[in-house]
Write a protein that holds these residues in place. Structure first.
Motif, PDB file in Angstrom:
ATOM      1  N   VAL B  70      26.006 -19.021  13.468  1.00  0.00           N
ATOM      2  CA  VAL B  70      25.742 -17.767  12.741  1.00  0.00           C
ATOM      3  C   VAL B  70      26.956 -17.156  12.126  1.00  0.00           C
ATOM      4  N   SER B  71      28.120 -17.483  12.602  1.00  0.00           N
ATOM      5  CA  SER B  71      29.280 -16.759  12.110  1.00  0.00           C
ATOM      6  C   SER B  71      29.681 -17.238  10.719  1.00  0.00           C
ATOM      7  N   ALA B  76      24.473 -16.886   8.265  1.00  0.00           N
ATOM      8  CA  ALA B  76      24.206 -15.486   8.581  1.00  0.00           C
ATOM      9  C   ALA B  76      23.195 -14.901   7.600  1.00  0.00           C
ATOM     10  N   GLU B  77      23.364 -15.258   6.351  1.00  0.00           N
ATOM     11  CA  GLU B  77      22.456 -14.754   5.321  1.00  0.00           C
ATOM     12  C   GLU B  77      21.050 -15.329   5.519  1.00  0.00           C
ATOM     13  N   ARG B  80      19.348 -13.594   8.336  1.00  0.00           N
ATOM     14  CA  ARG B  80      18.874 -12.278   7.934  1.00  0.00           C
ATOM     15  C   ARG B  80      17.500 -12.397   7.271  1.00  0.00           C
ATOM     16  N   TYR B 219      38.636 -23.878   4.896  1.00  0.00           N
ATOM     17  CA  TYR B 219      39.581 -23.574   3.838  1.00  0.00           C
ATOM     18  C   TYR B 219      40.984 -24.103   4.101  1.00  0.00           C
ATOM     19  N   GLU B 244      33.729 -22.119   0.252  1.00  0.00           N
ATOM     20  CA  GLU B 244      35.027 -22.181   0.900  1.00  0.00           C
ATOM     21  C   GLU B 244      35.841 -23.339   0.329  1.00  0.00           C
ATOM     22  N   LEU B 247      37.006 -22.446  -3.196  1.00  0.00           N
ATOM     23  CA  LEU B 247      38.165 -21.579  -3.216  1.00  0.00           C
ATOM     24  C   LEU B 247      39.430 -22.375  -2.889  1.00  0.00           C
ATOM     25  N   ARG B 273      29.105 -14.114  -0.810  1.00  0.00           N
ATOM     26  CA  ARG B 273      29.805 -12.969  -1.366  1.00  0.00           C
ATOM     27  C   ARG B 273      31.223 -13.331  -1.791  1.00  0.00           C
ATOM     28  N   LEU B 274      31.763 -14.301  -1.106  1.00  0.00           N
ATOM     29  CA  LEU B 274      33.103 -14.774  -1.428  1.00  0.00           C
ATOM     30  C   LEU B 274      33.285 -15.046  -2.916  1.00  0.00           C
ATOM     31  N   THR B 276      32.284 -13.839  -5.622  1.00  0.00           N
ATOM     32  CA  THR B 276      32.517 -12.745  -6.566  1.00  0.00           C
ATOM     33  C   THR B 276      33.684 -11.868  -6.151  1.00  0.00           C
ATOM     34  N   MET B 277      34.216 -12.115  -4.987  1.00  0.00           N
ATOM     35  CA  MET B 277      35.285 -11.247  -4.514  1.00  0.00           C
ATOM     36  C   MET B 277      36.668 -11.836  -4.740  1.00  0.00           C
ATOM     37  N   VAL B 278      36.728 -12.992  -5.388  1.00  0.00           N
ATOM     38  CA  VAL B 278      38.033 -13.608  -5.627  1.00  0.00           C
ATOM     39  C   VAL B 278      38.350 -13.630  -7.119  1.00  0.00           C
ATOM     40  N   ARG B 279      39.609 -13.866  -7.409  1.00  0.00           N
ATOM     41  CA  ARG B 279      40.040 -13.958  -8.805  1.00  0.00           C
ATOM     42  C   ARG B 279      40.675 -15.308  -9.023  1.00  0.00           C
TER      43      ARG B 279
END
Lengths: 326, 326
Positions: B70-71, B76-77, B80, B219, B244, B247, B273-274, B276-279
């Motif tokens: 789950v981690s 996890a998604e 849910r 990673y 992962e 990235l 979510r990863l 969209t949270m990186v550049r």
DNA sequence: CTGTTAGCGCTTTCAT
DNA sequence: ATGAAAGCGCTAACAG
């Protein structure tokens, strides 16, 4: 059709009581008959019915786990910790998401009660009277996990959030930051975030602290909220209440044409995997997420089997991990 | 001490059967007596004991959910999604992590059997005979979630992974990439990753594809594995089996002094979510993670209440989201 | 529409 | 060391 303890008893030519004894090791059974019972069990492929057992013994070896949202990295890691220790002590967990809605939480406590869980590991943003009333009515042992009880009536596992807030602020101050921002969720939403905020505030000179409220704690919305705040209030250091807000802070700074960590240093709370997978890698106040779960569950097992407990309010240590964002 | 259905019956001056009826709506009860029963329930604070109910009815309204870990963001998604739909149909879930270890998985199936779960949502990297045998022995309805059964004996919810692999490769090819790498876990570890790989391979010319095996999919280790591979085999496009790894690919490219997407384009699987949270934000083959869970659970409820089912093997659609890494 | 009565599969005294 | 028997709290026929 389904194999019961009676079938095993007949097969082994003993009474069901004896089968129950070898199953539970609840009394001494002659080596020879034990063999016969075990053989019968193997032969018939018998599995004890945990529901019947639960009804008879009034113990289900099931723990209720109520969390705001498993799909969140922090919570998911905590749940993993809970489940690992539960497994170790031969408990199963019933998992439920509350979205931190009091109504839903109270419902869930009721559901767990009906399910006859032996105990509860409980996680929420804000413990209120309804929760405590629910726990009492259901008469279920509870351990609060990464959740504070202001009145300390209920066993809990936390870090010292105020101190952690101070540590984060000092960390920035020590590195020359003068104007600090605290990026967090709206006041009152999360007791822990607020407490960290008070820690930060306690060591930043009056007028040198700006509080940035991010509507829902999510990266996307936080990004614009932080950018806006930064334009109005330039700072050279940011403490973020979560990794996600920390990342939003870094990107907001960069989008404004400034540099991390040269112009603005950022330190965030949590230390989920996110923190090491981004560039610059994020400095953090690391929280023992897995341990929150593991220790909570362990504490609960102690409560359940009346083991001696030295503290009902355990405080785990946090520590700062310096990386590239400071 | 504990309030039972008998107490309610006495209080309402009816028989326990009547109480049971109003509780379950299992027969018509006169409006007036129903009122009395409800009043008695409220007055006594009665809660039906789900364990007793389970024993008597042979239905626990509990679903076993077995997942690798789950981690993990993906899982996890999914969990849910499962839990949301379970709640909707008044089921609770027992969650367990297997770390994708066959031994542990088989144990868990046994545990779920003992717990008398009504059904199982099952997730693993690689379905083997032991699993199927376990399901059969336990006689529990199962839905495989984001897990393929090569022989299609068991109901399952998936995307078309081979096609998704092709789509990803074509996406890169269409944008001018000529030499493509597929960054993934070692062969045989994950059926899905392998299948995606076969999709990629099917549309990249012989000799223009390099397969990069990342020891454990994490990673940190992937970063060095990919760097090494890239030095030996320069490419201009990378398909990664997970966010992962995607990235790690981006960073590996950058560490080699090359640019994303100008020199090398990267597209990854999953869209956690990863992404969209990186550049640069990562282009992805988006997987319907929440829906994997939700649809699996919904399918299971159909199986449990004998609703008509049109497909036992449902294929969800994936789609490509172009962002900055391509 | 309501009550009576068997179980469900096990644990747990109480005997022996 | 083992067996007999009484529940645990509920559902589900079966009567009436």
């Amino acid at each position: 059709m389904t194999v019961t303890i009676y079938d095993v008893a007949r097969e082994a030519k003993v009474s069901m009581a004896t089968v129950s004894r070898v199953l539970n090791g609840t009394a001494v059974v002659k080596e020879d008959t034990k063999r016969r019972v075990l053989d019968a069990i193997a032969k018939l492929g018998y599995r004890p019915n945990a529901v019947a057992r639960g009804l008879a013994s009034k113990k289900t070896r099931t723990i209720g786990v109520i969390v705001p949202d498993v799909s969140t990295a922090f919570v998911a890691e905590v749940v993993r910790g809970i489940e690992d220790i539960a497994t170790m002590y031969d408990y199963q967990i019933i998992l439920a998401n509350s979205d931190a809605q009091v109504k839903r939480e109270v419902d869930l406590i009721g559901t767990m009660w009906e399910k006859q869980v032996d105990g509860l590991v409980y996680m929420t943003d804000r413990l209120v009277k309804e929760h405590v009333d629910g726990f009492e009515q259901a008469q279920i042992p509870v351990v609060l996990c990464a959740t504070e009880d202001p009145e300390r009536r209920i066993p809990s596992v936390n870090i010292d959030n105020r101190r952690a807030g101070r540590d984060a602020a000092h960390f920035l101050l020590d590195r020359g930051c003068r104007r600090i921002a605290y990026a967090t969720v709206p006041e009152g939403r999360s007791v822990l975030a607020d407490r960290r905020g008070s820690g930060v505030a306690s060591c930043v000179p009056e007028g040198h602290l700006v509080r940035i409220e991010c509507p829902d704690g999510r990266y996307e919305t936080a990004l614009t909220a932080i950018q806006k705040a930064l334009q109005e209030h330039p700072v050279d250091g940011i403490v973020a209440a979560t990794d996600e807000l920390g990342l939003a802070s870094i990107h907001a700074v960069q989008d404004l044409g400034r540099r991390v960590p040269d112009d603005v240093k950022v330190i965030a709370f949590d230390n989920t995997r996110l923190a090491t997978m981004v560039r610059p890698e994020m400095s953090v106040v690391a929280q023992p997420m897995y341990d929150f779960g593991a220790v909570s569950m362990r504490l609960l097992t102690k409560l359940l089997q009346d083991e001696p407990v030295d503290t009902y309010t355990v405080t785990l240590t946090h520590d700062i991990v310096e990386r590239q964002s400071t």
